[in-house]
Scaffold this active site. Sequence first.
Site, PDB file in Angstrom:
ATOM      1  N   GLU A 123      28.707  30.459  29.912  1.00 19.69           N
ATOM      2  CA  GLU A 123      28.020  29.318  30.518  1.00 19.69           C
ATOM      3  C   GLU A 123      26.566  29.641  30.920  1.00 19.69           C
ATOM      4  O   GLU A 123      25.659  28.860  30.661  1.00 19.69           O
ATOM      5  CB  GLU A 123      28.824  28.906  31.763  1.00 19.69           C
ATOM      6  N   ASP A 147      37.002  34.784  30.190  1.00 18.38           N
ATOM      7  CA  ASP A 147      37.610  33.816  31.123  1.00 18.38           C
ATOM      8  C   ASP A 147      38.059  32.536  30.411  1.00 18.38           C
ATOM      9  O   ASP A 147      38.871  31.786  30.955  1.00 18.38           O
ATOM     10  CB  ASP A 147      36.618  33.422  32.222  1.00 18.38           C
ATOM     11  N   ARG A 182      60.014  48.353  42.609  1.00 20.03           N
ATOM     12  CA  ARG A 182      58.880  47.800  43.362  1.00 20.03           C
ATOM     13  C   ARG A 182      58.392  46.465  42.816  1.00 20.03           C
ATOM     14  O   ARG A 182      58.606  46.136  41.662  1.00 20.03           O
ATOM     15  CB  ARG A 182      57.688  48.770  43.255  1.00 20.03           C
ATOM     16  N   MET A 189      40.856  39.168  35.618  1.00 21.10           N
ATOM     17  CA  MET A 189      39.601  38.451  35.810  1.00 21.10           C
ATOM     18  C   MET A 189      39.888  36.953  35.717  1.00 21.10           C
ATOM     19  O   MET A 189      41.010  36.548  35.398  1.00 21.10           O
ATOM     20  CB  MET A 189      38.561  38.898  34.796  1.00 21.10           C
ATOM     21  N   ARG A 191      37.306  33.961  37.442  1.00 20.02           N
ATOM     22  CA  ARG A 191      36.807  33.577  38.774  1.00 20.02           C
ATOM     23  C   ARG A 191      37.101  32.099  39.079  1.00 20.02           C
ATOM     24  O   ARG A 191      37.445  31.759  40.204  1.00 20.02           O
ATOM     25  CB  ARG A 191      35.318  33.887  38.922  1.00 20.02           C
ATOM     26  N   HIS A 292      37.521  45.771  34.616  1.00 20.99           N
ATOM     27  CA  HIS A 292      36.776  45.822  33.348  1.00 20.99           C
ATOM     28  C   HIS A 292      37.574  46.397  32.186  1.00 20.99           C
ATOM     29  O   HIS A 292      37.105  46.335  31.046  1.00 20.99           O
ATOM     30  CB  HIS A 292      35.464  46.590  33.558  1.00 20.99           C
TER      31      HIS A 292
HETATM   32  O1  F6P Z   1      32.051  36.921  32.791  1.00 20.26           O
HETATM   33  C1  F6P Z   1      33.055  36.566  33.631  1.00 20.26           C
HETATM   34  C2  F6P Z   1      33.800  37.726  34.183  1.00 20.26           C
HETATM   35  O2  F6P Z   1      34.655  38.194  33.215  1.00 20.26           O
HETATM   36  C3  F6P Z   1      34.509  37.266  35.451  1.00 20.26           C
HETATM   37  O3  F6P Z   1      35.837  36.939  35.293  1.00 20.26           O
HETATM   38  C4  F6P Z   1      34.306  38.423  36.376  1.00 20.26           C
HETATM   39  O4  F6P Z   1      34.289  37.969  37.706  1.00 20.26           O
HETATM   40  C5  F6P Z   1      33.005  38.960  35.953  1.00 20.26           C
HETATM   41  O5  F6P Z   1      32.952  38.770  34.568  1.00 20.26           O
HETATM   42  C6  F6P Z   1      32.761  40.414  36.336  1.00 20.26           C
HETATM   43  O6  F6P Z   1      31.623  40.857  35.706  1.00 20.26           O
HETATM   44  P1  F6P Z   1      30.727  42.142  36.053  1.00 20.26           P
HETATM   45  O7  F6P Z   1      31.424  42.916  37.102  1.00 20.26           O
HETATM   46  O8  F6P Z   1      30.638  42.881  34.768  1.00 20.26           O
HETATM   47  O9  F6P Z   1      29.412  41.598  36.450  1.00 20.26           O
END
Ligand code: F6P
Length: 367
Positions: A123, A147, A182, A189, A191, A292
């Site tokens: 985006e 995402d 457990r 990821m 957001r 990551h």
């Molecule tokens: O680009 C989106 C994303 O994958 C999100 O889900 C995540 O919050 C973010 O990247 C984390 O990116 P970085 O830590 O590499 O900036």
Amino acid sequence: MKIKIAVLTGGGDCPGLNGTIKWVTKSALDPKMVANRSISFEVIGITDGWKGLVEVDPEDQRSCARYIKPLDEEIVRTWDRYGGTNLGTSRTNPFNPKNDRSGKLIENVKKLGIDAIVAIGGEDTLGVAYKLHKLGIKTVGIPKTIDMDLAGTEYSLGFDTAVNIIMEEIDRLRTTAGSHGRIFVVETMGRNAGWLALRGGESSGAYIILIPEYPFDMDKVCELLRERQGREIKYSILVAAEGAKPLGQQEFVKDSHVDDFGHVSMGGIAAYIANEIQRKTGLESRHIILSHLQRGGTPSAHDRLMARWFGVAAIDMIVKGEFGRMVSLQHGEIATAPLEGVINKLQLVDVEKYYDTERYNGRRTIL
Ligand code: F6P
């Protein structure tokens, strides 16, 4: 006619980017291009996303060597099998209102003789491409974000590989979760959108999936876990998107850092859930943040294919003069969509269609 195109990758990296760069380059430099379409291309890669175009000094050779990589078929020949982006990436926003450098970028594009830009990103990156298009720079976009929340396309590069990684990691967790009896809470990821958690959780058979689109009730999560007690089940796996939030609460953020596009770093929801489960039920709980890892490694077959088709299609668009648009997947076919459609609009999980709000999981009805 000769056209000089610049290709760049922006935002978070993911597997599939290198394949797209390869196929943009190969399609543009196809020896049949001149005979069949009366156009010849020159392709350069810009390093570090929009940052490269803002910071490059076209009059300085060293600066050009740092930010501009001429690309040809030999250079990109093997790129499709590797993850990440060989061009580098950044979250630089040339239109950041606190430090607007869009004028410098446009001046550099002109000085470098760039006729068209292929921007590969989500985006934010494609939003910049749209703004540049409005200012007279010829841009086309290629959708990328693990995402999968980009509007205007059914697929964005990186998603399939990330879902496979989530599934593989959960497969690994099962043995240790089972041995110790457990609960494991896995943070993915995502957001704003729960696609990664939902599809990763569904494909790995997670017991509970929590997504940003449907704030959850912690007591209900515990109740669902208690329902399993007394059965031959030794452990439970819960998947939570980083943007998932308990009813009446805000998302969990890592720190106060805000990036160039105004985003905060998210994280912490899995730890919260695991602690709450242990506190409320006494069931031993652990959490893991996949972070990551979800963007690492080599692209899946699907991402390699989509990278190829998206790259080829971007060159078709330039040949046809379809600027201010991005490649997109619509009804399973490669198509194009206006870049304007990605601005301030996200593709979120349709809760009614895909999410079981009673079981906190994927639906058990399809039609
Ligand atoms: O680009 C989106 C994303 O994958 C999100 O889900 C995540 O919050 C973010 O990247 C984390 O990116 P970085 O830590 O590499 O900036």
